[in-house]
Write an enzyme that holds these catalytic residues in place. Sequence first.
Site, mmCIF file in Angstrom:
data_model
loop_
_atom_site.group_PDB
_atom_site.id
_atom_site.type_symbol
_atom_site.label_atom_id
_atom_site.label_comp_id
_atom_site.label_asym_id
_atom_site.label_seq_id
_atom_site.Cartn_x
_atom_site.Cartn_y
_atom_site.Cartn_z
ATOM 1 N N LYS A 36 -17.978 -0.855 5.326
ATOM 2 C CA LYS A 36 -18.229 -2.004 4.429
ATOM 3 C C LYS A 36 -19.947 -2.246 4.318
ATOM 4 O O LYS A 36 -20.275 -2.373 3.168
ATOM 5 C CB LYS A 36 -17.904 -3.396 5.181
ATOM 6 C CG LYS A 36 -17.852 -4.603 4.239
ATOM 7 C CD LYS A 36 -17.118 -5.590 4.463
ATOM 8 C CE LYS A 36 -17.306 -6.816 3.621
ATOM 9 N NZ LYS A 36 -16.616 -8.323 4.007
ATOM 10 N N PHE A 53 -12.047 -7.166 13.746
ATOM 11 C CA PHE A 53 -10.812 -7.751 12.976
ATOM 12 C C PHE A 53 -10.382 -6.740 11.877
ATOM 13 O O PHE A 53 -11.365 -5.961 10.993
ATOM 14 C CB PHE A 53 -11.225 -8.734 12.405
ATOM 15 C CG PHE A 53 -9.953 -9.467 11.440
ATOM 16 C CD1 PHE A 53 -9.030 -9.735 12.061
ATOM 17 C CD2 PHE A 53 -10.391 -9.565 10.122
ATOM 18 C CE1 PHE A 53 -7.870 -10.408 11.054
ATOM 19 C CE2 PHE A 53 -9.157 -10.017 9.149
ATOM 20 C CZ PHE A 53 -8.038 -10.368 9.730
ATOM 21 N N GLN A 54 -9.124 -6.022 11.861
ATOM 22 C CA GLN A 54 -8.515 -5.164 10.891
ATOM 23 C C GLN A 54 -9.203 -3.969 10.965
ATOM 24 O O GLN A 54 -9.539 -3.103 10.085
ATOM 25 C CB GLN A 54 -8.931 -5.677 9.676
ATOM 26 C CG GLN A 54 -7.719 -6.918 9.403
ATOM 27 C CD GLN A 54 -7.543 -7.088 7.771
ATOM 28 O OE1 GLN A 54 -8.407 -7.059 6.791
ATOM 29 N NE2 GLN A 54 -6.342 -7.905 7.408
ATOM 30 N N MET A 73 23.958 9.466 3.666
ATOM 31 C CA MET A 73 23.910 10.914 3.963
ATOM 32 C C MET A 73 24.347 10.573 5.504
ATOM 33 O O MET A 73 24.815 11.494 6.226
ATOM 34 C CB MET A 73 22.467 11.483 3.726
ATOM 35 C CG MET A 73 22.523 12.932 4.229
ATOM 36 S SD MET A 73 23.404 13.986 3.374
ATOM 37 C CE MET A 73 22.490 14.371 1.941
ATOM 38 N N GLU A 125 0.759 -1.225 0.117
ATOM 39 C CA GLU A 125 -0.070 0.177 0.024
ATOM 40 C C GLU A 125 0.861 1.308 0.001
ATOM 41 O O GLU A 125 0.341 2.172 -0.394
ATOM 42 C CB GLU A 125 -0.869 -0.102 1.191
ATOM 43 C CG GLU A 125 -2.060 -0.959 1.177
ATOM 44 C CD GLU A 125 -1.708 -2.466 1.659
ATOM 45 O OE1 GLU A 125 -2.735 -3.180 1.644
ATOM 46 O OE2 GLU A 125 -0.562 -2.349 1.956
#
Length: 601
Positions: free
Chosen positions: A188, A138-139, A500, A76
Amino acid sequence: MKVSDNQAAPPPGTDADEQGNAAAGPETMTGSQALVKSLEMAGVEVVFGIPGGAILPAYDPLFDSKIVRHILVRHEQGAGHAAQGYAVATGRVGVCMATSGPGATNLVTPLADAYMDSVPIVAITGQVSSKAIGTDAFQEADIRGITMPITKHNFLVTRAEDIATAIAEAFHIALSGRPGPVLVDISKDALQSMCDFEWPKGLDLPGYRPNTKPHGKQIREAARLIAEAQRPTLYVGGGVVKAQAFEELRELVELTGIPLVTTLMARGAVPDSHPLHMGMPGMHGSVAAVGALQRSDLLIALGTRFDDRVTGELSSFAPDAKIIHADIDPAEISKNRHADVPIVGDVKEVISQLVTRLKEAEQSDYTAWVAYLDEMKKRYPTGYDEPEDGSLSPQYVIQRIGEITGPDAYYAAGVGQHQMWAAHFLPFETPGRWLNSGGLGTMGYCVPAAMGAQVAHPGEVVWGIDGDGCFQMTNQELVTCALEGIPVKIAVINNESLGMVRQWQTLFYGGRYSNTDLNSWRIPDFPKLAEAMGCVGLRAESRDQVDDVIKQALAINDRPVVVEFVVHKDAMVWPMVPAGTSNNDIQIARDMAPDWEGEVL
């Protein structure tokens, strides 16, 4: 999209002739179908994303869309940076999509990056069903709360009938005023419910009225200060690029003869070859550019925010200068440095009105000031030394990529030494061709951002200039590129270290190289890794191999190419202003500084 102070804007894609659904009345559909229809109405051509449970309902109608292309990324974060790359390369809104919980939290870094660099993206995330919100389902993650400080605005949509308006508002907010990221989190059950779809004919956003028109009195006062100044400098920031004010800026420069500097985010806004261009200012800026700011008696700051990487120690920054500060975001005016003339408005409009005003006034003569800065450019050019051991110079590699490819290619950079070398040695002659992570400094930005730019411009050459450290964070998106026919070219500047950070350890930590050695000589073997991901893998280890591999890469246009350049481990970025010090302490090499005391105008 721009709106005036007093008008609500029509949503993206609004056209009375094109909105057959508006004339025929609402159409009944699921929330998921409404989401896809809304994206089509907003003019979306591509979405970068990954499906998952909460967002899955949206992927079913997306499968049937003849307008929106979905590109299945491998992470993602890659989706978010690809949306950024698309947005920067087009000036349009980039779109990414993820599921709830970890899918959404993986978008946090690109959202923060887009927020810092004013990049217009819309992130669409699935959320658990509305009845489960707050139950640690969940999630489940409160992505709206998590991203509130790093988005321009965000939405939680729990009703299907609200989806179209939320999407229309999100696109308008992302692109209008100061651009930025907007998140739309949709439960959802909202995606699964039925609704009557209506694309809004207009938007009413109380309290959101970006001011694009500068105040005439402030323009007049700015013109007066310019006429009185003896050592003015145009301090050009990324806002000029966002506003696409290139022609207006060029006219202002030609009219006034005022020297200018372009920040990291504004590289290319004016060609580097322009005689009045003094280079990039800041921590790793050119001596002439830093000197132009420090010795100026008037800074005309256009679309810039006086960030610490440019100002150094703020109390010693441009000590003799009055400030004209023009920005579309009123929160930036006088935030870090007091503005003697604050101008809130779209910088394109500001410059245009300023040019009109200055044409009516007698032009000042800045010949002596320009000559002083030209002498500084000649005495302290931004160059580099070849390694004494005969190893490959990273600066030379980047310079040759630019020289052989030319200024019309799109160049994306990761973050670190290679980013600064790219900012100095690539050919910045064409505006809008430079992509990099400026404010947040995100390692891993390069590959997916280059992917997004290539999707936006499939017929153009897109180079990513990456380091071996950055490359190992998001290189999995090359699989996406290989499968989707996205022929980016990635140069991996392999110095076997986090360059760096190693430079700082060399200069400030007595050479104690704690956890900066990547041991990336053959582990991984970058050309073999590229081949395993469906790309062409090339390598150059000496100066005489550089041109050949660059030309080979340019000749391949049917798949991605990764070119590993094995370079000197201890090459350093110069000039450098040590963190927290004054710009007056700029060093041109280790233990070497320009003769500031001897510089007299």
